[in-house]
Enzyme design. Structure first.
Site, PDB file in Angstrom:
ATOM      1  N   ARG A  72     -31.882  52.294 -57.507  1.00  0.00           N
ATOM      2  CA  ARG A  72     -30.496  52.713 -57.828  1.00  0.00           C
ATOM      3  C   ARG A  72     -30.606  53.385 -59.058  1.00  0.00           C
ATOM      4  NH1 ARG A  72     -28.685  47.043 -55.935  1.00  0.00           N
ATOM      5  NH2 ARG A  72     -27.525  47.694 -53.971  1.00  0.00           N
ATOM      6  N   GLU A 103     -22.389  52.641 -49.549  1.00  0.00           N
ATOM      7  CA  GLU A 103     -21.252  53.173 -50.298  1.00  0.00           C
ATOM      8  C   GLU A 103     -21.737  54.252 -51.386  1.00  0.00           C
ATOM      9  OE1 GLU A 103     -19.194  50.481 -52.382  1.00  0.00           O
ATOM     10  OE2 GLU A 103     -17.304  52.004 -52.585  1.00  0.00           O
ATOM     11  N   GLY A 104     -22.493  53.729 -52.291  1.00  0.00           N
ATOM     12  CA  GLY A 104     -22.927  54.422 -53.688  1.00  0.00           C
ATOM     13  C   GLY A 104     -23.600  55.545 -53.161  1.00  0.00           C
ATOM     14  N   THR A 105     -24.587  55.661 -51.925  1.00  0.00           N
ATOM     15  CA  THR A 105     -25.573  56.511 -51.755  1.00  0.00           C
ATOM     16  C   THR A 105     -24.584  57.720 -50.903  1.00  0.00           C
ATOM     17  OG1 THR A 105     -27.329  55.296 -51.173  1.00  0.00           O
ATOM     18  CG2 THR A 105     -27.317  57.165 -50.239  1.00  0.00           C
ATOM     19  N   ASP A 127     -23.477  44.674 -45.143  1.00  0.00           N
ATOM     20  CA  ASP A 127     -22.027  44.292 -45.349  1.00  0.00           C
ATOM     21  C   ASP A 127     -21.060  44.712 -44.131  1.00  0.00           C
ATOM     22  OD1 ASP A 127     -23.222  43.090 -47.529  1.00  0.00           O
ATOM     23  OD2 ASP A 127     -21.951  44.434 -48.877  1.00  0.00           O
ATOM     24  N   ARG A 171     -19.887  41.276 -50.908  1.00  0.00           N
ATOM     25  CA  ARG A 171     -19.397  41.178 -52.366  1.00  0.00           C
ATOM     26  C   ARG A 171     -17.838  41.575 -52.074  1.00  0.00           C
ATOM     27  NH1 ARG A 171     -23.523  45.303 -54.959  1.00  0.00           N
ATOM     28  NH2 ARG A 171     -22.981  46.447 -52.938  1.00  0.00           N
ATOM     29  N   GLU A 222     -19.972  35.588 -50.577  1.00  0.00           N
ATOM     30  CA  GLU A 222     -20.382  35.689 -52.218  1.00  0.00           C
ATOM     31  C   GLU A 222     -19.299  36.094 -53.043  1.00  0.00           C
ATOM     32  OE1 GLU A 222     -23.770  38.171 -53.046  1.00  0.00           O
ATOM     33  OE2 GLU A 222     -22.768  39.650 -51.848  1.00  0.00           O
TER      34      GLU A 222
HETATM   35  O1  F6P Z   1     -24.471  45.671 -50.364  1.00  0.00           O
HETATM   36  C1  F6P Z   1     -25.466  44.967 -49.722  1.00  0.00           C
HETATM   37  C2  F6P Z   1     -26.001  44.024 -50.441  1.00  0.00           C
HETATM   38  O2  F6P Z   1     -26.971  42.982 -49.772  1.00  0.00           O
HETATM   39  C3  F6P Z   1     -24.739  43.017 -50.986  1.00  0.00           C
HETATM   40  O3  F6P Z   1     -24.357  42.106 -49.709  1.00  0.00           O
HETATM   41  C4  F6P Z   1     -25.129  42.151 -51.981  1.00  0.00           C
HETATM   42  O4  F6P Z   1     -24.185  41.774 -52.738  1.00  0.00           O
HETATM   43  C5  F6P Z   1     -25.982  43.142 -52.740  1.00  0.00           C
HETATM   44  O5  F6P Z   1     -26.219  44.120 -51.747  1.00  0.00           O
HETATM   45  C6  F6P Z   1     -27.034  42.776 -53.336  1.00  0.00           C
HETATM   46  O6  F6P Z   1     -27.632  43.483 -54.194  1.00  0.00           O
HETATM   47  P1  F6P Z   1     -28.882  43.525 -54.883  1.00  0.00           P
HETATM   48  O7  F6P Z   1     -30.086  43.850 -54.106  1.00  0.00           O
HETATM   49  O8  F6P Z   1     -28.924  44.456 -56.045  1.00  0.00           O
HETATM   50  O9  F6P Z   1     -29.103  42.097 -55.333  1.00  0.00           O
END
Ligand code: F6P
Length: 341
Positions: A72, A103-105, A127, A171, A222
């Site tokens: 990231r 989404e971010g990408t 997701d 999320r 979550e």
């Molecule tokens: O967006 C994909 C995802 O796996 C979400 O379901 C989860 O909340 C998040 O990424 C976890 O991100 P990280 O790898 O930064 O813990």
């Protein structure tokens, strides 16, 4: 042509299948050179890339994760990088870029595209929350893993007359929880789209035991939230990249249920297990199709577009359309699930 390919954001089963497909189509059909950019946009910014020949993608179809690595990038650093997009492409010698991510990408891909870098995007996320495509690869694998977890929890919960609260990823959207909850026959499904009343959940569990049932399974995303004025619960803060952090709702809810019905209630947080390991056949097929279409999109000059599954066909849609809003679980899909709770 020289085509760069990168994987960015959280990983997801099927990324390697896209990379493999891109290399096969580009090299064998178009005589392109494919350049693998390391660690997503971070590698593009830092000029870390290597050629990917057919040999480099042998045996990766079934592997989870991404052979290119992922990372990231802080928003500020990304904005600075976008301003120098064309120089970054020139530094690693690419004419076009295929960016695979969530989404971010996709937002970053759109910014780079608008700044003059020829980009085609491929959506991924377990997701399944990207609006412009019916489904993203990775989701089917995550749902399979979560369903298996529920199946396994059922047998042990029944032996001990327990409640199991299984916290699943998601999320902002509850697709994994909805689908795994339905497939696994969970007795409660709690998703971010529908704030829940803890009392209703506890009563449902209590009523099951009063009917002589020996266990209960509650699947909670979550990012699920209690309805205002019910259980007090605040999700975490923000991570180093400005994303809200989640986690803890499963444990909190298990505690509330245990107090209410005076039975053992255990939280199980499945976490990144949902994202690891080998992709399902369905995810491998979709990822392979996306890779093929991404290469064709580059050769058509369809920059600023993303591959998307609509029905059974792959379409190219503007990236802007994909990032306009998240795909949330609609009311009618919830109604179908509710009928079998
Ligand atoms: O967006 C994909 C995802 O796996 C979400 O379901 C989860 O909340 C998040 O990424 C976890 O991100 P990280 O790898 O930064 O813990």
């Amino acid at each position: 042509m020289r085509i760069g390919v990168l994987t960015s954001g959280g990983d997801c089963p099927g990324l390697n299948a896209v990379i493999r497909s891109v290399v096969h189509r580009a090299v064998t059909e178009h005589d392109d050179t494919v350049i693998g950019v390391q660690d997503g946009f971070l590698g593009l910014i830092e000029g870390r890339a290597r050629p990917l020949a057919l040999d480099a993608v042998t045996g990766i179809l079934t592997r989870g994760g991404t052979v290119l690595g992922s990372a990231r990038v802080a928003r500020e650093r990304m904005r600075e990088a976008v301003a120098g997009a064309e120089q970054l492409a020139a530094a690693i010698g690419i004419d076009a870029l295929i960016a695979i991510g969530g989404e971010g990408t996709l937002t970053a891909a759109r910014m780079f595209s608008e700044a003059g870098l020829p980009v085609v995007a491929v959506p991924k996320t377990i997701d399944n929350d990207i609006d412009a495509t019916d489904v993203t690869f990775g989701h089917d694998t995550a749902v399979s893993v979560a369903t298996e977890a529920i199946d396994r929890l059922k047998t042990t919960a029944e032996s001990h007359q327990r409640v199991m609260v299984v916290e699943l990823m998601g999320r902002h959207t509850g697709w994994i929880t909805l689908h795994a909850g339905m497939a696994g026959g969970a007795h409660g499904i709690l998703i971010p789209e529908r704030p829940f009343d803890v009392e209703t959940v506890c009563c449902m569990v209590e009523e099951r035991f009063s009917r002589g049932k020996k266990f209960a399974i509650v699947a909670v995303a979550e990012g699920a939230q209690p309805a205002p004025g019910t259980m007090r619960f605040a999700h975490g803060g923000t991570d180093a990249f400005g994303h809200q952090t989640f986690g803890g709702i499963g444990s909190r809810l298990a505690g509330e249920i245990a107090q209410w019905i005076n039975k053992e209630s255990k939280p199980v947080i499945l976490g990144h297990i949902q994202r690891g390991g080998t992709p399902t056949a369905q995810d491998r097929v979709l990822a392979t199709r996306f890779g093929w279409h991404a290469v064709e999109a580059v050769h058509k000059g369809a920059y600023g577009h993303m591959t998307a599954l609509r029905g059974t066909e792959i379409h190219l849609v503007p990236i802007a359309e994909a990032v306009a809003q998240l795909k949330r679980v609609p009311e009618d899909r919830w109604t179908e699930a509710e009928a079998v709770l």
